[in-house]
Design an enzyme around this catalytic site. Structure first.
Site, PDB file in Angstrom:
ATOM      1  N   GLU A   1      11.433  17.889  -5.967  1.00  0.00           N
ATOM      2  CA  GLU A   1      10.508  17.452  -7.029  1.00  0.00           C
ATOM      3  C   GLU A   1       9.914  16.131  -6.570  1.00  0.00           C
ATOM      4  O   GLU A   1      10.657  15.154  -6.372  1.00  0.00           O
ATOM      5  CB  GLU A   1      11.220  17.274  -8.378  1.00  0.00           C
TER       6      GLU A   1
ATOM      7  N   GLU B   1      19.390  18.408 -11.391  1.00  0.00           N
ATOM      8  CA  GLU B   1      19.592  17.032 -11.884  1.00  0.00           C
ATOM      9  C   GLU B   1      20.858  16.913 -12.725  1.00  0.00           C
ATOM     10  O   GLU B   1      20.823  16.435 -13.865  1.00  0.00           O
ATOM     11  CB  GLU B   1      18.356  16.561 -12.664  1.00  0.00           C
TER      12      GLU B   1
HETATM   13  O1  AHR Z   1       9.267  18.363 -13.519  1.00  0.00           O
HETATM   14  C1  AHR Z   1       9.576  17.978 -14.832  1.00  0.00           C
HETATM   15  C2  AHR Z   1      11.054  17.644 -14.983  1.00  0.00           C
HETATM   16  O2  AHR Z   1      11.367  16.524 -14.208  1.00  0.00           O
HETATM   17  C3  AHR Z   1      12.021  18.685 -14.496  1.00  0.00           C
HETATM   18  O3  AHR Z   1      12.301  19.651 -15.454  1.00  0.00           O
HETATM   19  C4  AHR Z   1      13.252  17.885 -14.206  1.00  0.00           C
HETATM   20  O4  AHR Z   1      14.035  18.454 -13.196  1.00  0.00           O
HETATM   21  C5  AHR Z   1      12.736  16.526 -13.860  1.00  0.00           C
HETATM   22  O5  AHR Z   1      13.389  15.527 -14.551  1.00  0.00           O
END
Ligand code: AHR
Length: 507
Positions: A300, A173
């Site tokens: 994610e 990110e």
């Molecule tokens: O999954 C929790 C957080 O969400 C992770 O660390 C990050 O990559 C995202 O913003």
């Protein structure tokens, strides 16, 4: 009675479902590692401290690949802190989650855990506060056979064979202002390119000895709501298109301040994102007149109660209980819908990781020193991973729709997978909260089939949860009533239900 119609043809195929579609994620965050997968001294722990009860649930969940060690954590991580004798590993302030990192679990333990769990490691490198040099060093530590300082350090640490890590994430990110070492797109794209170059060298074209084929995931925009969504992805890819294989996509949906109808509509937004980001990848290829296709790593995704006030925790505590969302049945239906979206786009989404695995927004919960249990979202994931293997089929669906957040949302979400033994597994989500949905599925050119099993996740209480006291409050149960006549399956889906119907060929 609401009615929907689905048409399937055995020759209309989206693509082979990649095993990596059923990945997950373990970050050094809260109790994901410590008290989650690793808890020396726990009655269920093995000699390495890996919780066997959690391992059994990870296997049952059907996880194929696990991303590690972050997440936001990775952008401040020094991998060297987490290898070698444990009594010499430093304790550090961990800035992403304001915790103390003891480093008792690191790269070697993670790869060992992956081997025991039967999952593929997907390693992220720190391109936040660190850069290509350290990424290359971690790569050498993991993958170089022997005869260099770092490979020999791994051997001295008890790992004679290389870890053979094939999947590498180039940071996390990096467009987010919350990210340590956040960068503008062009700068990040160049940094990612240089890291991939170092890690990819020497490649198979320059070497006479066979080398493992490694693949690289570059950070896409971290949410559709980011102002730079799309522009970031394009600008990054312009810098590193030749060096990378996947662009990452992340999305979370919060059920807070949102109706269940809106929550269940989110899988449609996810489909839109996949099509938008794929178009950007292909536009960058087109500008280069390249036939190469950069695919998506949806590394994610989940439901996350982001605005939920965190219980007070001590700053700089070791493994404080963070992001321990307890999921409802409605959340499980949403996760089922998201899995349907991933299956329907598996020609371009070649990796996906449910974020995360244990305790932290996870399908598995534990009590430190106590038991482990399945959250509601565990069930659709486990079923999709077990029964969603084969060829995802293209389908035409006619469904009633409801209006939500300015969009028309089809009441029925469907995915269909043709299995290796000639069967078809149907994943059907009825988003209608009040009415059953009568569904007919035309099975063209499949030959004679019969419904073998129907498993349903449904309950009158959409807010029902699984807890330590009631760990099986929500779980799949057998359902009946599907018939096939004249090549048409007919079934009636109860309101707000996730359904998996297995069809088998009639011999
Ligand atoms: O999954 C929790 C957080 O969400 C992770 O660390 C990050 O990559 C995202 O913003």
């Amino acid at each position: 009675m609401n009615r929907a119609r689905v048409v399937l043809d055995r020759d209309f195929v989206v693509g082979q479902v990649p095993g990596r579609l059923f990945g997950s994620f373990v970050e050094h965050l809260g109790r994901a590692v410590y008290g989650g997968i690793y808890e020396p001294g726990h009655p269920a722990a093995d000699e390495r401290g890996f919780r066997r009860d959690v391992l059994a649930l990870v296997r049952e969940l059907g996880v194929s690949v696990v991303r590690y060690p972050g997440g936001n954590f990775v952008s401040g991580y020094r991998w060297e802190d987490g290898v070698g004798p444990r009594n010499r590993r430093p304790r550090r302030r961990e800035l992403a989650w304001m915790s103390t990192e003891t480093n008792q679990f690191g790269t070697d333990e993670f790869v060992d855990w992956c081997r025991v769990a039967g999952v593929e490691p997907m390693m992220a490198v720190n391109l936040g506060l660190r850069g290509p040099a350290e990424a290359g060093e971690l790569f050498e530590y993991c993958n170089h056979p022997a005869g260099t300082a770092l490979a020999d350090q791994r051997i001295a640490n008890g790992h004679l064979e290389p870890h053979d890590v094939r999947l590498w994430c180039l940071g996390n990110e990096m467009d987010g202002p919350w990210q340590m070492g956040n960068l503008p797109a062009g700068e990040y794209g160049r940094k990612a390119r240089e890291a991939a170059k170092l890690m990819g060298w020497p490649d198979k074209n320059r070497s006479s000895t066979p080398l493992p084929e490694c693949e690289f995931v570059v950070c896409g925009s971290s949410a559709r709501g980011m102002g730079s969504y799309g522009q970031w992805d394009q600008a990054v890819l312009e810098e590193c298109f030749e060096q990378v294989d996947y662009l990452s996509v992340h999305s979370y949906i919060s059920p807070m301040n949102r109706s269940v109808e809106s929550l269940l509509a989110f899988p449609e937004t996810m489909g839109t994102m996949i099509r938008e980001i794929t178009a950007i990848c292909d536009a960058v290829a087109a500008r280069r007149k390249s036939r190469k296709r950069v695919n998506l790593s949806y590394d994610e995704w989940n439901v996350w109660y982001m605005e939920r006030p965190q219980p007070p925790f001590e700053a700089w505590a070791e493994a404080p209980p963070l992001l321990e969302d307890v999921y409802t049945l409605a959340d499980a239906l949403c996760v089922g819908g998201m899995l349907i979206t991933l299956l329907n786009h598996c020609d371009r989404v070649r990796i996906a990781c449910l974020a995360q695995l244990v305790n932290v927004i996870g399908p598995i919960m534990t009590r430190t020193g106590g038991p482990a249990w399945r959250q509601t979202i565990f069930h659709p994931f486990a079923q999709a991973s077990r029964l969603g293997r084969g060829e995802a089929l293209r389908h035409v669906t006619e469904s009633p729709a409801y209006s939500c957040d300015g969009e028309d949302v089809p009441t029925l979400a469907t995915a269909a997978v043709r299995t290796g033994d000639g069967g078809v597994n149907l994943f059907l989500l009825n988003r209608g909260l009040a009415s059953p949905l009568r569904v007919s599925v035309e099975l063209r050119a499949f030959g004679a089939m019969r419904p073998a099993r129907w498993s349903i996740v449904q309950d009158a209480d959409l807010s029902a949860r699984n807890t330590e006291q009631q760990p099986a409050r929500i779980q799949p149960r057998p359902h009946g009533g599907a018939t096939i006549e004249g090549g048409v399956l007919t079934c009636e889906l109860p309101p707000a239900s996730w359904n998996v119907i297995e069809l088998e060929p009639v011999a």
